[in-house]
Design a protein around this motif. Structure first.
Motif, mmCIF file in Angstrom:
data_model
loop_
_atom_site.group_PDB
_atom_site.id
_atom_site.type_symbol
_atom_site.label_atom_id
_atom_site.label_comp_id
_atom_site.label_asym_id
_atom_site.label_seq_id
_atom_site.Cartn_x
_atom_site.Cartn_y
_atom_site.Cartn_z
ATOM 1 N N TYR A 164 -19.967 -18.471 32.718
ATOM 2 C CA TYR A 164 -20.292 -19.488 31.715
ATOM 3 C C TYR A 164 -20.190 -20.886 32.307
ATOM 4 O O TYR A 164 -21.070 -21.732 32.078
ATOM 5 C CB TYR A 164 -19.358 -19.350 30.515
ATOM 6 N N THR B 280 -19.770 -20.721 22.022
ATOM 7 C CA THR B 280 -20.458 -21.766 21.260
ATOM 8 C C THR B 280 -19.618 -22.260 20.098
ATOM 9 O O THR B 280 -19.485 -23.474 19.885
ATOM 10 C CB THR B 280 -21.811 -21.243 20.754
ATOM 11 N N SER C 20 -25.071 -16.445 27.095
ATOM 12 C CA SER C 20 -25.906 -15.243 27.143
ATOM 13 C C SER C 20 -26.145 -14.769 28.565
ATOM 14 O O SER C 20 -26.041 -13.570 28.857
ATOM 15 C CB SER C 20 -27.253 -15.514 26.455
ATOM 16 N N ILE C 21 -26.466 -15.686 29.458
ATOM 17 C CA ILE C 21 -26.740 -15.299 30.843
ATOM 18 C C ILE C 21 -25.471 -14.779 31.510
ATOM 19 O O ILE C 21 -25.485 -13.758 32.209
ATOM 20 C CB ILE C 21 -27.318 -16.488 31.634
ATOM 21 N N TRP D 197 -23.294 -21.279 34.727
ATOM 22 C CA TRP D 197 -24.599 -21.413 34.095
ATOM 23 C C TRP D 197 -24.675 -22.639 33.191
ATOM 24 O O TRP D 197 -25.742 -23.257 33.065
ATOM 25 C CB TRP D 197 -24.936 -20.143 33.322
ATOM 26 N N LYS D 198 -23.574 -23.025 32.594
ATOM 27 C CA LYS D 198 -23.599 -24.258 31.804
ATOM 28 C C LYS D 198 -23.870 -25.452 32.718
ATOM 29 O O LYS D 198 -24.686 -26.329 32.374
ATOM 30 C CB LYS D 198 -22.282 -24.462 31.049
ATOM 31 N N ALA E 175 -28.161 -25.447 22.692
ATOM 32 C CA ALA E 175 -29.000 -24.530 23.467
ATOM 33 C C ALA E 175 -28.345 -24.192 24.806
ATOM 34 O O ALA E 175 -28.436 -23.047 25.284
ATOM 35 C CB ALA E 175 -30.378 -25.151 23.698
ATOM 36 N N ILE E 176 -27.666 -25.151 25.396
ATOM 37 C CA ILE E 176 -26.980 -24.913 26.667
ATOM 38 C C ILE E 176 -25.815 -23.956 26.475
ATOM 39 O O ILE E 176 -25.595 -23.048 27.279
ATOM 40 C CB ILE E 176 -26.525 -26.252 27.283
ATOM 41 N N LEU F 81 -27.527 -25.404 33.748
ATOM 42 C CA LEU F 81 -28.421 -25.827 32.676
ATOM 43 C C LEU F 81 -28.315 -27.325 32.415
ATOM 44 O O LEU F 81 -29.315 -27.979 32.075
ATOM 45 C CB LEU F 81 -28.104 -25.033 31.402
ATOM 46 N N TYR G 38 -29.105 -31.364 24.063
ATOM 47 C CA TYR G 38 -29.450 -29.945 24.119
ATOM 48 C C TYR G 38 -28.205 -29.066 24.213
ATOM 49 O O TYR G 38 -28.271 -27.919 24.632
ATOM 50 C CB TYR G 38 -30.343 -29.678 25.337
ATOM 51 N N LEU H 173 -25.546 -21.676 24.136
ATOM 52 C CA LEU H 173 -26.124 -20.355 23.862
ATOM 53 C C LEU H 173 -26.661 -19.714 25.141
ATOM 54 O O LEU H 173 -26.426 -18.530 25.406
ATOM 55 C CB LEU H 173 -27.246 -20.480 22.829
ATOM 56 N N GLY H 174 -27.400 -20.501 25.916
ATOM 57 C CA GLY H 174 -27.989 -19.973 27.143
ATOM 58 C C GLY H 174 -26.944 -19.612 28.178
ATOM 59 O O GLY H 174 -26.999 -18.539 28.796
#
Length: 315
Positions: free
Chosen positions: A95, A191, A125-126, A98-99, A118-119, A102, A115, A121-122
């Motif tokens: 996390y 989140t 998830s990844i 990837w955060k 969305a960041i 992003l 954003y 969440l993305g």
């Protein structure tokens, strides 16, 4: 991208608002985590055993002990401990990675504030997708040990038997449902925790935030973690029920998507949320404890804080 060493992230708010160790650590003892594990065992049995379908956490636990002895509550401990240790480490580290990636992709920390949801969440998830590649075989073993009383004596023998009898297909039979379970879980966990911290800090002046007492910091951290835990449990509960059914061998033959659809129809809304009560208790404690201990350990290791992209005002 420079990392913010002053404020910390939502995951790092457990670090940034780390309580004094003498105050924080006793809140989550070995006994507490043992209770969370037992809640998970009872929750799983409620989901897969029709005789327990209408039982609560307490009555379900008593029923299992009366029929199978107290040792039944320790079934699956090995796969649970190893699986979620590996998966949890990969998820938290993933996390943060990837955060950050992003944030850089949208043009930097300041731009990322627009954003941020969305960041979150993305990133969650990844990170969860890759962590679940490690978790799925161990979770399949855990479910077999819990749902089939004499399946094997422990993690190694259970994993070996499952691999020998069913191969890779058996080990990863639950990969799709576990993704359906764990990705919503991670979304709720990260989140909601981030947003809870943002709401709390937005209501404070910078001076008030800097002068928070250890008790206030602990309250914010635990409160946010508990709410995030409730959200994670509710979002992931239907897929958690289906995962337990799949790993027990229930459902028709066919593709995984078809089996999931049929099992969901058979269970109905009430059935999909069977065991939610004990799972919410377990998850709220685990999520809040994870964030708290994650922060303490990261600080002890001298690791940097992650990127914060909270919106500081309501304007």
């Amino acid at each position: 991208m420079a990392e913010n060493s002053k404020k910390g992230t939502g995951t790092d708010n457990a670090r940034a608002i780390v309580p004094d160790r003498d105050l924080g650590i006793p809140q989550f003892t070995t006994t507490d985590y043992g209770a969370f594990f037992l809640a998970d065992v009872v929750k799983t049995r409620i989901q897969v055993d029709p005789a327990l379908a209408r039982q609560s956490l307490l009555s379900g636990g008593r029923y299992i002990v009366s029929k199978e002895g107290a040792g039944a509550l320790l079934t699956g401990f090995g796969p649970t401990a190893v699986g979620y240790l590996v998966q949890g480490g990969a998820k938290f580290a993933g996390y943060e990675y990837w955060k950050k990636a992003l944030v850089e992709a949208v043009g930097g920390q300041k731009e990322a504030v627009k954003y941020r949801t969305a960041i979150y969440l993305g990133g969650a998830s990844i990170a969860e997708f890759f962590a679940d590649i490690l978790l799925t075989p161990l979770e399949a073993t855990r479910i077999r040990l819990v749902s089939q009383r004499n399946y094997a004596s422990g993690l190694v023998t259970g994993f070996t038997r499952l691999t020998r009898e069913e191969g890779i297909r058996g080990l990863y039979a639950g990969f799709l449902p576990i993704l359906c379970k764990q990705i919503p879980y991670a979304i709720g966990q990260f989140t909601v925790n981030e947003l809870c911290h943002e709401i709390v800090f937005r209501s404070m002046s910078e001076e008030t935030r800097r002068s928070l007492t250890s008790t206030s910091k602990l309250t914010i951290s635990l409160g946010s973690g508990i709410i995030a835990g409730f959200a994670a449990a509710i979002l992931s509960q239907p897929a958690d029920t289906l995962l337990s059914q799949i790993n027990k061998g229930h459902g028709p033959e066919g593709s995984m998507a078809y089996r999931l659809r049929v099992l969901a129809q058979q269970a109905g809304f009430r059935g999909l949320f069977a065991g939610l009560g004990p799972r919410m208790v377990m998850t709220a404690g685990l999520v809040s404890g994870q964030f708290l201990l994650y922060g303490i350990i990261r600080d002890a290791l001298g690791a940097p804080h992650g990127i914060e992209i909270h919106k500081e005002t309501s304007k």
